[in-house]
Design an enzyme around this catalytic site. Structure first.
Site, PDB file in Angstrom:
ATOM      1  CG  ASN A  19      -5.893  -7.361  -7.849  1.00 24.99           C
ATOM      2  OD1 ASN A  19      -5.303  -7.500  -6.787  1.00 24.99           O
ATOM      3  ND2 ASN A  19      -6.282  -6.182  -8.282  1.00 24.99           N
ATOM      4  CE  LYS A  41      -3.073  -4.606  -2.630  1.00 24.07           C
ATOM      5  NZ  LYS A  41      -2.575  -3.240  -2.801  1.00 24.07           N
ATOM      6  CB  CYS A  42      -9.993  -8.693  -6.985  1.00 25.91           C
ATOM      7  SG  CYS A  42     -11.589  -9.021  -7.755  1.00 25.91           S
ATOM      8  N   GLY A  43     -11.873  -9.673  -4.269  1.00 23.29           N
ATOM      9  CA  GLY A  43     -12.636 -10.778  -3.698  1.00 23.29           C
ATOM     10  C   GLY A  43     -13.100 -11.780  -4.740  1.00 23.29           C
ATOM     11  NE  ARG A  56      -9.600 -12.269  -1.088  1.00 21.11           N
ATOM     12  CZ  ARG A  56      -9.967 -10.989  -1.074  1.00 21.11           C
ATOM     13  NH1 ARG A  56      -9.209 -10.083  -1.674  1.00 21.11           N
ATOM     14  NH2 ARG A  56     -11.071 -10.613  -0.472  1.00 21.11           N
TER      15      ARG A  56
END
Length: 114
Positions: free
Chosen positions: A8, A10-12, A15
């Site tokens: 995802n 948007k997920c730190g 990433r």
């Protein structure tokens, strides 16, 4: 080595896990944005079994309506069906390599798969 990450963007944590994979020499990464291209119920069951965790341990509670829907207390099949239907319920990131599968929270967990 091949690695697949259910990611995802948007997920730190997701990433950071992807960055570790991309920065590791010899790793051929396949990125699956699971919110756009969710795994099937059977694939999820296989991933959790290979990771040695239950579907409940792979259930995302924070930022979802999982508690309101009673999913933490539901049977594994119900949880898997809910995740396959609504992939926001899948905790991320899941990573699969030849060495196994892991839910990479924290991101350094991915190192045991490399």
């Amino acid at each position: 080595m091949k690695a697949t990450i259910w990611h995802n963007p948007k997920c730190g944590t997701s990433r950071k896990t992807l960055a570790i994979l991309e920065e590791t020499d010899g790793v051929d990464v396949t990125v699956v944005e699971y919110l756009k291209d969710p795994p099937t119920r059977d694939k999820l069951a296989q991933l959790y079994a290979d990771a040695g965790i239950t579907p409940h341990q792979g259930l995302r509670i924070r930022g979802t309506d999982a508690k309101e829907r009673g999913l933490p207390d539901a049977d594994a099949d119900t949880v898997l069906e809910a995740m396959a239907t609504e992939p926001i319920l899948i905790e991320r990131p899941l990573v699969e390599t030849d060495k196994g599968v892991a839910l990479c929270r924290p991101q350094d967990v991915v190192l045991k798969l490399l």
